[in-house]
Design an enzyme around this catalytic site. Sequence first.
Site: not given
Length: 433
Positions: A156, A238, A274
Amino acid sequence: MPAALTTVAPSAMSAAVKAPGFFDGVTLAPSDPILGVNEAYLADEFPGKISLGVGAYRTEKGLPYVLPVVKRVEQQIWEDPRANHEYLPIDGLPVFQRLATELIFGPDCAAISDGRIVTVQTLSGSGALRIGLTFVARYYADASSLPPIYIPSPTWNNHRDIVPDAGLGEARTFRYLDAKSGGVDMPGLLADLSDAPVGAIVILHGCAHNPTGADPTLAEWRDIVSLVRERRLIPFFDVAYQGFASGDLDTDAGSVRLFADAGVDMLLSLSFAKNMGLYGERIGSLSVVLSEHTVNVPATAKAVRSQLKAVIRPMYSSPPAHGARIVAGVLGDATNFAAWKEELAGMASRIGDMRTALKAALDANGAPGDWTRIVKQQGMFSYTGLSAAHVAYLRSKYHIYMTSDGRVSMAGLTTSTVQRVADAIKDAVETVV
């Protein structure tokens, strides 16, 4: 004449007018590689444009989705006569901290019962990463050198930016993607991390790797655990997509729980953007897990929490309450929790259906290449293997938007657009060499 009415000499006024403004030298920052794509999409006036860039879940009609259980909990919050808008503590809502910790590590985790996990509420996953890395930088401030931070290649984009902004210099990379297969390059990963010095911090995606969608198997995670213990590395997980990879919360937490059970020092960022659709609420957590060899767990845990609060206080003082109360209302109520798991499984299933449909359409139209990676990868994204030139072609000719590395947000596809996307990809691959 009173001082307040003193006339400024013309020469002084002229000099002031001619002097450059303090901010005249500010240069234009580069567009964010992900959010910039969305900005371009929004500016496009073509009615049939398609957004496959930003990682946000969309319905079959391509619309934002508010989970029914989230709506219900919000209604319960507003109807609660005790509800208010008072500040939360610096480290956030206590019940949220407890429930978030149990969700990712499991309620039977030994590190929880031993008091070895310190969790604070953060501004989603980005905030957790920044707080965690700033804490690390401060802890090592008096050391002869700061620990190197290793990030996967690719990863990311914000990982690469957060590391130096936290005061830890430029991140180093370790091999992750096997470009040919679209899976994880385990030999390269293990070789690179074997060369990492003791105390190096390694950022790992717990599940649904962004941007590739390629995750190690549980057996491969065990190999990574063994290496971390042997080399005395510090993993920083993460976790932005728990439940989106397999559709099951516990399965997607498997990698994290392996490391926690191994008793190593570690950090973890958890986001509910999310899996609860709480993108704009900025709700997440940072957990610092103390090694099973910690000499005095209560004292160390207390000290760690105090230092995390010392990082948070001058940065944003305290986190917002609404998202934390929603998450607590979902996780802390058996009926709501069961409803959430069912809704989450439904979202993951739709994404899986879009993977199958896109591969089938590419196979059927004869698009050059092996598209098996699309169905082998999991989570919100697929790393298609399309080049930046392919992506630019898709945008200019077909108004299809994705990041320049060829990452596709599978949640942006619908049954009504998947064929059009597949045909456009075929054209791009055949036309752009």
